[in-house]
Design a protein around this motif. Structure first.
Motif, short mmCIF file in Angstrom:
data_model
loop_
_atom_site.label_atom_id
_atom_site.label_comp_id
_atom_site.label_asym_id
_atom_site.label_seq_id
_atom_site.Cartn_x
_atom_site.Cartn_y
_atom_site.Cartn_z
N LEU B 343 0.79 -1.23 0.00
CA LEU B 343 0.00 0.00 0.00
C LEU B 343 0.82 1.28 0.00
CD1 LEU B 343 -2.78 -1.56 2.04
CD2 LEU B 343 -3.18 -0.25 -0.02
N TRP B 344 2.15 1.12 0.16
CA TRP B 344 2.98 2.33 0.11
C TRP B 344 3.35 2.67 -1.34
CZ3 TRP B 344 3.89 -2.11 2.78
CH2 TRP B 344 4.79 -3.01 2.22
N GLU B 345 2.91 1.84 -2.30
CA GLU B 345 3.15 2.19 -3.69
C GLU B 345 1.86 2.73 -4.31
OE1 GLU B 345 5.88 -0.71 -5.86
OE2 GLU B 345 5.70 -1.57 -3.88
N ASP B 346 1.99 3.82 -5.04
CA ASP B 346 0.80 4.56 -5.48
C ASP B 346 -0.19 3.72 -6.28
OD1 ASP B 346 1.79 6.67 -4.18
OD2 ASP B 346 2.56 7.73 -5.95
N ASP B 347 0.33 2.96 -7.26
CA ASP B 347 -0.57 2.18 -8.11
C ASP B 347 -1.34 1.16 -7.29
OD1 ASP B 347 0.50 3.62 -10.09
OD2 ASP B 347 1.64 1.98 -11.03
N ASP B 348 -0.57 0.45 -6.43
CA ASP B 348 -1.19 -0.57 -5.59
C ASP B 348 -2.22 0.07 -4.66
OD1 ASP B 348 0.53 -2.25 -6.80
OD2 ASP B 348 1.42 -3.09 -4.97
N LYS B 350 -3.99 2.73 -5.01
CA LYS B 350 -5.22 3.11 -5.69
C LYS B 350 -6.08 1.87 -5.97
CE LYS B 350 -6.85 5.88 -9.61
NZ LYS B 350 -7.99 5.00 -9.71
N TYR B 351 -5.40 0.83 -6.46
CA TYR B 351 -6.14 -0.39 -6.80
C TYR B 351 -6.82 -0.97 -5.55
CZ TYR B 351 -7.35 -5.09 -8.23
OH TYR B 351 -8.05 -6.24 -8.48
N VAL B 352 -6.08 -1.04 -4.48
CA VAL B 352 -6.62 -1.66 -3.26
C VAL B 352 -7.80 -0.86 -2.73
CG1 VAL B 352 -6.14 -2.23 -0.85
CG2 VAL B 352 -4.46 -2.78 -2.62
N MET B 353 -7.64 0.48 -2.71
CA MET B 353 -8.72 1.30 -2.18
C MET B 353 -10.00 1.14 -3.01
SD MET B 353 -7.91 2.47 0.59
CE MET B 353 -7.27 3.70 1.68
N ASP B 354 -9.82 0.90 -4.31
CA ASP B 354 -10.99 0.70 -5.16
C ASP B 354 -11.60 -0.68 -5.02
OD1 ASP B 354 -10.69 3.22 -6.05
OD2 ASP B 354 -9.67 2.70 -7.93
N HIS B 355 -10.85 -1.64 -4.50
CA HIS B 355 -11.33 -3.03 -4.47
C HIS B 355 -11.32 -3.64 -3.08
CE1 HIS B 355 -10.12 -2.32 -8.66
NE2 HIS B 355 -11.08 -3.19 -8.98
N LEU B 356 -11.43 -2.81 -2.05
CA LEU B 356 -11.35 -3.31 -0.66
C LEU B 356 -12.29 -4.49 -0.40
CD1 LEU B 356 -10.95 -0.29 1.80
CD2 LEU B 356 -9.39 -2.20 1.39
N GLY B 357 -13.46 -4.44 -1.00
CA GLY B 357 -14.46 -5.48 -0.76
C GLY B 357 -14.08 -6.85 -1.29
N GLU B 358 -13.04 -6.90 -2.16
CA GLU B 358 -12.66 -8.20 -2.75
C GLU B 358 -11.38 -8.75 -2.14
OE1 GLU B 358 -12.07 -7.22 -6.88
OE2 GLU B 358 -13.83 -5.91 -6.76
N LEU B 359 -10.68 -7.93 -1.37
CA LEU B 359 -9.32 -8.28 -0.97
C LEU B 359 -9.23 -8.64 0.51
CD1 LEU B 359 -7.57 -5.32 -2.81
CD2 LEU B 359 -7.57 -7.72 -3.53
N VAL B 360 -8.09 -9.27 0.84
CA VAL B 360 -7.76 -9.46 2.24
C VAL B 360 -6.68 -8.45 2.58
CG1 VAL B 360 -6.85 -11.05 3.97
CG2 VAL B 360 -8.26 -11.93 2.11
N VAL B 361 -6.92 -7.63 3.59
CA VAL B 361 -5.92 -6.63 3.97
C VAL B 361 -5.33 -7.04 5.31
CG1 VAL B 361 -5.44 -4.19 4.35
CG2 VAL B 361 -7.30 -4.89 2.82
#
Lengths: 315, 468
Positions: B343-348, B350-361
Motif C-alpha cells: 500500500l505504500w506504492e501509489d498504483d497498488d 489506488k487499486y486496493v482502495m478501489d477493491h477493498l471489498g474483494e481483498l484481504v488486507v
C-alpha cells in the motif's frame, strides 16, 4: 536440576499436604459443632480454628459471621484464602504445570484430575466428611503416583521433603488447635468432652484406629500427644515427619556431595536428635503449646535453609 | 469452486480411499464418543491454548478434528523441496542484510524496507552466527487452491508455534484409531524432537567445549504456548528455563541449579527479541537475561532464532522472497507467493482502495488473525473503518486477493462437511536442513470462514504424508 524446578517440586509437595490439612481442619470443626455446647467460653469452635490456623484477619475481611456455611466457603473454596483447599490444589497443580518436565504423566494426571474435580464443586454440595474424603483420596492418588512412578532422583526428594515438612507443621497445628484453643478452661481436662475432642483430632488425622491398635482404648491427653509427637510408628507424628524429611535431606546431601551446602540437613538432624531424647512428660512440663510453637518455628527455619542451600542457584 | 482435498466431483481421490471407507463405516454415535474421548485426552494431558483477555476459559482446548488431511508422497516431496529452498534463501538474506547488504545494493529490495524495519536489529550487524544460521526453525504457512497449486502465505522465522499439536494430534489419532495406522502407510513425525535437539546442538557457539548444553527459554507458564515449550523440553530432555534462571558471568551464560551454576551453550528462546536482554533492548523486561547479548556477540552462547531474524518474516519483506531465491540461490522459486499489493506504492494503493471489498488486507506486523480485513466477508462499516486506518498509515498494510482455499472434509455438528484448511510444516536449519513429513493443518470450523487461526476459533487436524 534447575533451582526453580526444585523449588516448585518442593512447593507441590507442601501444597498437596496443605490442602489435606485444610479439609481435615474443616472436618474437625464440623464434628465438634455436633457436640452439645452449652458451656460458656467455647461458644464458637470455628473461631478457634481460625485462630489456630492464623487466618482470623483474612477471614474477617471477607465474611461477617463465623458459621459453618461461611467456613466451608473460606476453608474449602475461597481462592483469596491462600490456605484453602481450592487455593492449595490450584497451587499444587500450577507448580506441577510449571515443572511438567520433571513429573511423570501419572503424577501430572493425578494433579490435574484433582484440580478439575475441586473446581467443579461449589459450597453446600458435599458435607464436610465427604469433602475431606475426596481431598484425602486425591492426595493419596498423587502420593501413590509419585511413589510408584517418579525416578528416585533429586526431584523426588524435593517433593517428598516438602511433603514431610508440611506434614510436620500441619500435625503440630492440628494438635495445637486442641490443646490451646478448644479447651480454654482447665477444669475440662480429663472430662468426657476432653476425651471426645481428642478422638476428633485423631479422626481428623485418620489415626483413630491406629491409635487404638497402638495404645488400647484409653484416650487420654498424654497418650494422644505421645502418639502424635513421639511415636515413630505413627505416620503423621512429628517425629516420623522429621525423620522422613531428614531421610530426603540425607539423600540430597549424598547425591550432591560436598560442593553443595547442607545447613538444612544439619538442622533437621539436630531437631531429630532432640525429639529422640524427649519424653512426653517433659513436653507437658514445658507446656504443650509452647513446645508446638517452638517446633513450628523450627520447621520454618529448616524450610528456609532448604531455600538457601538449593533454590538460590548461587548465581 | 474450492478445491476439495478428498473429492474430485463425486469421486474420492486416491489418497483418501481408505479414509473414505472408514468414515462410511463409522456409526454416528461412535464418532461422538470418540470425539468426547479425544477431548478428554487433550484436557488430561493438559494441551490447552490460553487466550487471555477474552473472558473465556484460560484453559481452552483447541478443537481437534478427527478427520485427517492427507498428502501423497509426491505432493509432499514438492512441498518439501520448496520449503527447503525458501529456508535457505531466507537465511542467506538474513546473513546478507546484517553484513554487506548485497541484495539492497543490487536494487532488488528497497533499503527502507530492510533498514527501517522494526525487526531489524542493529545490535547484531556484522555478527555471523554459528554456521551462518539466523533462523533455525521456520514455520511456513501454505494454502492450496488446486491440484498443483500451493501458495505460501507467510514465513515465520522467529518462534513459530504449533509443532506440539502436530505431534500430539498424531499421538491421539494413533491411540484412538490404531486400525487406521495399520491399514495406511503413514510417515511418522515423531522424529521431530530428536531433529530439533540435533539442530540446536549443531549450532553451538565457538567457545563451547564438549557436548553442548541446550535449553528452552520461555516467558513462563502464563504464556499461551507454555504447554508447547514444556512439551518440547520434555521430549528433548533439556531444561525449560525462564529468564530469572539464567545469569551472565564472565564470558558465559549460566543457569541456576540445585548444584550451583551450570553453563548454557544454546538457547532456544520462545520470547521476543525485545525482551531478551534488558541492557540491550527493553529496559523494563523481566523475562530476559541482563548481559545476554554481549555473550552472544562474543561467541559464548547461541540464541535460536538469532535476534533480528524477524526482519525476514515481515509481511512486507515476504513479497521479495522469490527474489531472494533467485538472487542467492540462482534458482527459480518452487513455491509461489500470493500476489501482494503493497500500500505504500501509489498504483497498488489506488487499486486496493478501489477493491477493498474483494481483498484481504493485513497489518504488516499483525499475527494471530488480528488486525485483518477479509473483504468479501466484511460489512460496509468494517470496510470503511479499515479504509480510514489505511489512509492514516498506508505503510502498515498489504493486501492480497481472497484465495480460494482448499477444503477438507471435517466432522461438524451435522456430520461431515468441507471446511477450509491451511498447513504449517516446520523446517529445521542447523548443520543441515531437515523437515519431518507432515505439519500442522489448521481448519476453519465455521462454515465458509477462511480464518484458521486458533485465536479465532480455528481447529487442528492430523496431517498425513503417505509413503510410497
Amino acid at each position: 536440576m534447575l533451582s526453580r524446578t526444585a523449588s516448585n517440586l518442593f512447593w507441590l509437595g507442601r501444597h498437596m499436604e496443605r490442602a489435606e490439612t485444610a479439609s481435615r481442619l474443616f472436618e474437625v470443626g464440623a464434628r465438634i459443632t455436633m457436640l452439645p455446647n452449652t458451656e460458656e467460653g467455647y461458644r464458637n469452635e470455628w473461631e478457634s480454628l481460625l485462630r489456630a490456623s492464623a487466618a482470623s484477619d483474612l477471614y474477617r475481611r471477607a465474611y461477617d459471621e463465623v458459621n459453618e456455611e461461611n467456613m466451608e466457603k473460606f476453608m474449602i473454596f475461597d481462592r483469596d484464602n491462600p490456605s484453602s483447599v481450592a487455593s492449595c490444589m490450584y497451587n499444587a497443580r500450577e507448580s506441577g504445570r510449571i515443572v511438567r518436565t520433571a513429573l511423570t504423566s501419572r503424577v501430572w494426571d493425578a494433579l490435574n484430575v484433582a484440580w478439575q474435580e475441586i473446581r467443579s464443586l461449589g459450597p453446600g454440595q458435599e458435607d464436610a466428611a465427604d469433602l475431606a474424603d475426596m481431598v484425602a483420596r486425591h492426595a493419596s492418588t498423587v502420593h501413590g503416583a509419585i511413589d510408584g512412578t517418579q525416578l528416585r532422583n533429586d526431584g523426588f526428594h524435593f517433593m517428598k521433603l516438602g511433603n514431610a515438612l508440611e506434614r510436620a507443621d500441619s500435625t503440630a497445628r492440628v494438635l495445637d488447635v486442641k490443646y490451646f484453643v478448644l479447651l480454654p478452661r482447665v477444669e475440662f481436662v480429663g472430662s468426657g468432652l476432653d476425651s471426645y475432642q481428642w478422638q476428633v483430632i485423631l479422626r481428623a488425622l485418620s489415626a483413630h484406629r491406629s491409635f487404638h491398635w497402638a495404645y488400647g482404648d484409653d484416650v487420654s491427653a498424654g497418650r494422644v500427644a505421645h502418639f502424635l509427637i513421639l511415636n515413630g510408628e505413627a505416620p503423621r507424628s512429628l517425629i516420623t515427619s522429621v525423620h522422613e524429611a531428614l531421610w530426603h535431606l540425607d539423600s540430597l546431601v549424598r547425591r550432591y556431595r560436598d560442593d553443595v551446602p547442607h545447613t538444612a540437613r544439619d538442622r533437621a538432624q539436630a531437631l531429630a536428635d532432640r525429639l529422640n531424647g524427649l519424653d512426653i512428660d517433659e513436653i507437658f512440663y514445658e507446656g504443650l503449646h509452647e513446645f508446638l510453637t517452638d517446633f513450628i518455628i523450627e520447621i520454618g527455619q529448616i524450610a528456609s535453609c532448604v531455600q538457601a542451600d538449593y533454590f538460590h542457584g548461587r548465581g | 469452486m474450492y478445491y476439495n482435498e478428498m473429492f474430485d466431483g463425486e469421486k474420492v481421490r486416491e489418497a483418501y480411499t481408505s479414509l473414505s471407507d472408514w468414515v462410511e463405516r463409522m456409526p454416528e454415535d461412535l464418532r461422538q464418543m470418540k470425539q468426547a474421548e479425544a477431548e478428554a485426552l487433550f484436557r488430561r494431558i493438559g494441551i490447552t491454548f490460553a487466550v487471555y483477555g477474552d473472558g473465556g476459559d484460560p484453559d481452552r482446548l483447541i478443537p481437534f478434528d478427527m478427520m485427517p488431511r492427507v498428502f501423497t508422497q509426491d505432493e509432499w516431496r514438492g512441498l518439501e523441496r520448496g520449503i527447503r529452498q525458501r529456508a535457505k534463501a531466507l537465511n542467506a538474506f538474513l546473513n546478507d542484510v546484517y553484513s554487506r547488504g548485497e541484495i539492497v545494493r543490487a536494487g532488488k529490495i528497497p533499503a527502507r524496507l530492510v533498514y527501517q524495519n522494526e525487526a531489524y536489529e542493529k545490535a547484531v550487524v556484522g555478527f555471523m552466527p554459528p554456521r551462518g544460521v539466523y533462523s533455525h526453525i521456520i514455520g511456513t504457512d501454505l494454502v492450496r487452491t488446486g491440484r498443483d497449486e500451493f501458495f505460501v502465505l507467510e514465513d515465520n522465522c522467529r518462534t513459530p508455534s504449533g509443532v506440539s499439536y502436530m505431534l500430539e494430534n498424531r499421538e491421539i489419532m494413533m491411540r484412538m484409531f490404531p486400525e487406521l495406522f495399520r491399514g495406511n502407510k503413514i510417515e511418522p513425525v515423531d522424529g521431530y524432537p530428536e531433529l530439533l535437539r540435533h539442530t540446536l546442538e549443531s549450532v553451538a557457539p565457538k567457545k563451547c567445549q564438549g557436548k553442548p548444553r541446550a535449553v528452552i527459554l520461555t516467558p513462563g507458564h502464563f504464556n499461551s504456548a507454555y504447554y508447547e515449550h514444556s512439551f518440547l523440553a520434555n521430549l528433548m530432555g533439556i531444561e525449560l528455563v525462564e529468564g530469572a534462571d539464567l545469569f551472565v558471568e564472565g564470558e558465559f551464560v549460566y543457569m541456576r541449579t540445585t548444584e550451583g551454576p551450570k553453563r548454557v551453550d544454546v538457547i532456544y528462546r520462545r520470547i521476543d527479541d525485545a525482551f531478551l536482554d534488558p541492557l540491550t533492548f527493553r529496559r523494563d523486561s523481566m523475562l530476559g537475561v541482563p548481559g545476554l547479548m554481549d555473550i552472544y556477540r562474543s561467541g559464548g552462547v547461541t540464541i535460536c532464532s538469532a535476534p533480528g531474524a524477524g526482519v525476514a518474516d515481515d509481511k512486507a519483506i515476504y513479497t521479495f522472497v522469490p527474489e531472494m531465491v533467485r538472487f542467492y540461490l540462482g534458482e527459480e522459486p518452487i513455491l509461489k507467493n500470493v500476489d501482494t499489493y503493497t500500500l505504500w506504492e501509489d498504483d497498488d494503493y489506488k487499486y486496493v482502495m478501489d477493491h477493498l471489498g474483494e481483498l484481504v488486507v493485513k497489518e504488516v506486523h499483525g499475527s494471530g488473525g488480528y488486525g485483518m480485513l477479509v473483504g468479501p466477508r466484511s460489512t460496509k462499516e468494517e470496510i470503511e473503518t479499515f479504509r480510514k486506518l489505511i489512509q492514516k498509515n498506508p505503510h502498515n498494510y498489504i493486501a492480497q486477493p481472497t484465495l480460494a482455499l482448499s477444503t477438507c472434509p471435517t466432522f461438524v455438528e451435522e456430520g461431515i462437511a468441507p471446511r477450509h484448511v491451511d498447513l504449517r510444516p516446520f523446517c529445521l536449519c542447523g548443520d543441515r536442513i531437515e523437515l519431518v513429513p507432515g505439519g500442522l493443518t489448521r481448519v476453519a470450523l465455521k462454515e465458509g470462514s477462511l480464518v484458521v487461526n486458533s485465536s479465532q476459533g480455528g481447529g487442528v487436524k492430523d496431517t498425513w504424508v503417505l509413503s510410497e
